[in-house]
Design a protein around this motif. Structure first.
Motif, mmCIF file in Angstrom:
data_model
loop_
_atom_site.group_PDB
_atom_site.id
_atom_site.type_symbol
_atom_site.label_atom_id
_atom_site.label_comp_id
_atom_site.label_asym_id
_atom_site.label_seq_id
_atom_site.Cartn_x
_atom_site.Cartn_y
_atom_site.Cartn_z
ATOM 1 N N ARG A 430 -19.627 99.460 28.488
ATOM 2 C CA ARG A 430 -20.991 99.242 28.075
ATOM 3 C C ARG A 430 -21.501 97.880 28.992
ATOM 4 O O ARG A 430 -20.924 97.242 29.255
ATOM 5 C CB ARG A 430 -20.978 98.973 26.506
ATOM 6 N N LYS A 433 -23.188 91.573 28.463
ATOM 7 C CA LYS A 433 -24.618 90.888 27.982
ATOM 8 C C LYS A 433 -24.193 89.202 28.502
ATOM 9 O O LYS A 433 -23.316 88.837 28.706
ATOM 10 C CB LYS A 433 -24.367 90.616 26.395
ATOM 11 N N VAL A 434 -25.284 88.644 28.685
ATOM 12 C CA VAL A 434 -25.188 87.352 29.223
ATOM 13 C C VAL A 434 -24.657 86.431 28.460
ATOM 14 O O VAL A 434 -23.596 85.631 28.892
ATOM 15 C CB VAL A 434 -26.839 86.681 29.476
ATOM 16 N N ASP A 435 -24.685 86.539 27.124
ATOM 17 C CA ASP A 435 -24.060 85.982 26.321
ATOM 18 C C ASP A 435 -22.472 85.958 26.379
ATOM 19 O O ASP A 435 -21.791 84.936 26.017
ATOM 20 C CB ASP A 435 -24.334 85.974 24.760
ATOM 21 N N ALA A 456 -28.242 87.003 35.217
ATOM 22 C CA ALA A 456 -28.888 87.832 34.305
ATOM 23 C C ALA A 456 -29.954 88.677 34.835
ATOM 24 O O ALA A 456 -30.956 88.274 35.832
ATOM 25 C CB ALA A 456 -29.902 86.780 33.307
ATOM 26 N N THR A 459 -31.231 91.409 29.626
ATOM 27 C CA THR A 459 -30.227 90.934 28.815
ATOM 28 C C THR A 459 -28.701 91.530 29.416
ATOM 29 O O THR A 459 -27.752 91.124 28.714
ATOM 30 C CB THR A 459 -30.284 91.670 27.401
ATOM 31 N N ASP A 460 -28.876 92.099 30.649
ATOM 32 C CA ASP A 460 -27.636 92.384 31.400
ATOM 33 C C ASP A 460 -27.395 91.356 32.307
ATOM 34 O O ASP A 460 -27.950 90.412 32.417
ATOM 35 C CB ASP A 460 -27.845 93.970 31.833
ATOM 36 N N ARG A 474 -24.249 96.945 38.140
ATOM 37 C CA ARG A 474 -24.386 96.094 36.787
ATOM 38 C C ARG A 474 -23.032 95.814 36.527
ATOM 39 O O ARG A 474 -22.110 96.770 36.248
ATOM 40 C CB ARG A 474 -25.133 97.208 35.820
ATOM 41 N N GLN A 477 -18.650 95.840 30.562
ATOM 42 C CA GLN A 477 -17.553 95.388 29.629
ATOM 43 C C GLN A 477 -16.569 96.649 29.315
ATOM 44 O O GLN A 477 -17.082 97.470 28.893
ATOM 45 C CB GLN A 477 -18.219 94.593 28.331
ATOM 46 N N TRP A 482 -13.853 93.169 32.605
ATOM 47 C CA TRP A 482 -15.212 93.121 33.350
ATOM 48 C C TRP A 482 -15.196 94.017 34.490
ATOM 49 O O TRP A 482 -14.176 94.005 35.494
ATOM 50 C CB TRP A 482 -15.989 91.841 33.463
#
Length: 541
Positions: A430, A433-435, A456, A459-460, A474, A477, A482
């Motif tokens: 999937r 995410k940046v976080d 970033a 949000t990706d 891209r 995860q 990763w």
């Protein structure tokens, strides 16, 4: 689909003359004289048609030389699938690593002229040349650039060459070698290399005082009348009749990485950047099969011998033992040398994304063949080479056909199906995410590959190589891991991303193959990124 075939009567006469010549040669060598299988155009047609049909090839050009004469030309398919332009004997294909023998021929001609020597130190011609080990830098000779025993791992640094196009230069490649860590000692063992052929081209240019592209034209294309061959930068529309590479997508052939109006002078030129037609390559085959005659030969016998001498032993696979009875296998200067069922074979293959080639010489039989394919054709190349080779060296009716070798490959693949279990299941991927990546986003730098943005994108998170635009994808995860899902479908080897710290405590990013069997030219393991900054504003990137 056009086919050009000589008359059966000419073939029969040629075969008779050849059988007498080979019978004498075998007797002189203490072997048992025998009449080789006559070259029959219809039989070769069947082999080519079977391969095209079985592997659904977009286009192919095949040619055979016997006794100095072109006895078969056959072409099938299109320049680009679905566009209606047929392949013919003048169609340009990427010959890929068949270029290497052209580079060594240029060097051999310079040796004949006294311009350089095979044993010259590389730094004598390129003072800025550096390998990772200073001792290797001082002791590496011109010949060492050509025989794949430098100590580097297979395909080391190839990400500076492919995927094309990219922004690396030949100067970048020479400079980057200093940062590639060897896996073995100089001259210790075989590992296929491309970068050092780029260096060899630069050595030739420095010694002769002319660019590599000019040297190839002057020493190969012009004296051998290979008039359609292209090297350096050239105009697509002015040259015309150019096969485009293809890959299989959804069960059909799709043209990929097609040529723009101006074909660039790519840095890989001396390792695999030449394009030629079938008729050009048949002239190349003839030049190698004919002995130097009266007057000034194109290449001296001493240099022909040097190029076809086994300089680096290569591993003999079980397939070679089973299929060909091979007992001897190694690398010359730009050629692979082996024995096949007691026959001396000198050959090479060419592989680029969407382009496959093979050239095979049986010098003692004064016979050679070449074929060029503009599609994904690794198995097709193996099968076609075997079927043609056995057609010429076995008695009539005893040569296995395409179906035989295709079935053997299928069996081999099935027997190794357990290896598929080693390829991780990434179907749960999937978008990362940046976080989740926290402080790992930023600007990363490798000493030879340059800068990569891990930044970033909404949000990706995206991975972007600044000097290799096709390496853009891209970040995904998969569990706690990763990977990068490349946007470009023809970049077919995904990397894992792993993060830790180097010895000085700086954040470090390493890459490795998701699929352990991925092509070695995706040399992710040679990359070692350190974080050098934050992501800038999107407009600045």
């Amino acid at each position: 689909m056009p086919r050009m075939i000589v008359a059966r009567s000419a073939l029969a006469s040629l075969a008779l003359a050849l059988s007498v010549a080979i019978g004498c040669a075998c007797a002189a060598q203490g072997g048992v004289p025998r009449t080789p299988t006559p070259v029959e155009a219809a039989a070769i047609d069947r082999v080519v048609d079977d391969v095209v049909r079985h592997y659904q090839l977009p286009g192919i050009a095949v040619g055979v030389v016997v006794g100095g004469d072109v006895v078969y030309r056959g072409t099938r398919g299109e320049l680009a699938a679905g566009r209606g332009q047929p392949v013919d004997a003048d169609t340009l294909f990427k010959v890929a690593s068949l270029t290497k023998a052209m580079t060594t021929a240029v060097l051999a001609r310079l040796v004949d002229a006294g311009t350089l020597d095979w044993h010259d130190p590389v730094i004598g011609h390129l003072p800025h040349f550096r390998m990772h080990d200073p001792w290797v830098t001082r002791h590496m000779q011109v010949r060492d650039l050509l025989i794949h025993n430098s100590g580097l791992g297979a395909g080391a640094g190839d990400l500076m060459l492919w995927p094309e196009p990219n922004a690396f230069t030949r100067d970048d490649i020479v400079a980057g070698l200093a940062h590639l860590k060897p896996l073995h000692g100089l001259r210790e063992r075989y590992a296929y290399d491309n970068l050092l052929y780029v260096v060899a081209g630069e050595v030739a240019a420095a010694a002769a005082g002319k660019p590599y592209a000019q040297l190839v034209r002057e020493h190969v294309f012009q004296p051998l009348d290979m008039g359609r061959c292209q090297v350096g930068s050239w105009s697509r529309d002015a040259v015309g009749n150019i096969a485009q590479p293809h890959m299989r997508q959804d069960g059909r052939n799709v043209a990929i990485r097609t040529d723009g109006a101006q074909v660039p002078d790519v840095p890989s030129m001396a390792a695999g950047g030449v394009r030629c037609s079938l008729d050009d390559m048949l002239k190349w085959v003839r030049a190698w099969l004919q002995e130097p005659g009266i007057g000034q030969p194109w290449l001296s016998q001493a240099q022909r011998t040097a190029l076809w001498t086994l300089h680096t032993p290569m591993p003999i696979s079980q397939r070679m033992r089973d299929w060909d009875g091979t007992r001897m296998y190694g690398y010359g200067y730009g050629w692979r040398v082996s024995d096949v069922e007691g026959h001396w074979k000198v050959a090479h293959t060419g592989t680029l994304m969407g382009m496959y080639a093979s050239l095979v010489l049986l010098p003692d039989q004064d016979l050679g063949f070449v074929f060029l394919i503009n599609g994904e054709a690794e198995q097709a190349r193996t099968v076609l080479e075997q079927a043609l080779l056995k057609h010429f060296i076995r008695p009539p009716g005893e040569a296995p056909g395409v179906a035989h070798y295709a079935a053997l490959l299928d069996q081999d693949r099935q027997s190794k199906s357990g290896a598929a279990a080693r390829v991780p299941d990434t179907s749960s991927r999937r978008p990362a995410k940046v976080d989740a990546l926290e402080a790992r986003v930023g600007l990363w730098r490798d000493p030879w590959f340059g800068d990569v943005e891990l930044c970033a994108d909404g949000t990706d998170v995206r991975f972007r190589a600044r000097r290799s635009p096709h390496l853009d994808g891209r970040v995904m995860q998969v569990g706690q891991r990763w990977l990068v899902d490349w946007d470009e479908a023809s970049v077919d080897a995904e990397p894992w991303l792993a993060f830790d710290e180097d010895a000085s405590g700086r954040p470090r990013m390493r890459l490795s193959h998701v699929d352990p069997s991925a092509d070695f030219s995706y040399d992710y393991a040679d990359l070692d990124f350190t974080r050098v900054g934050d992501c800038g504003p999107r407009d600045a990137r």
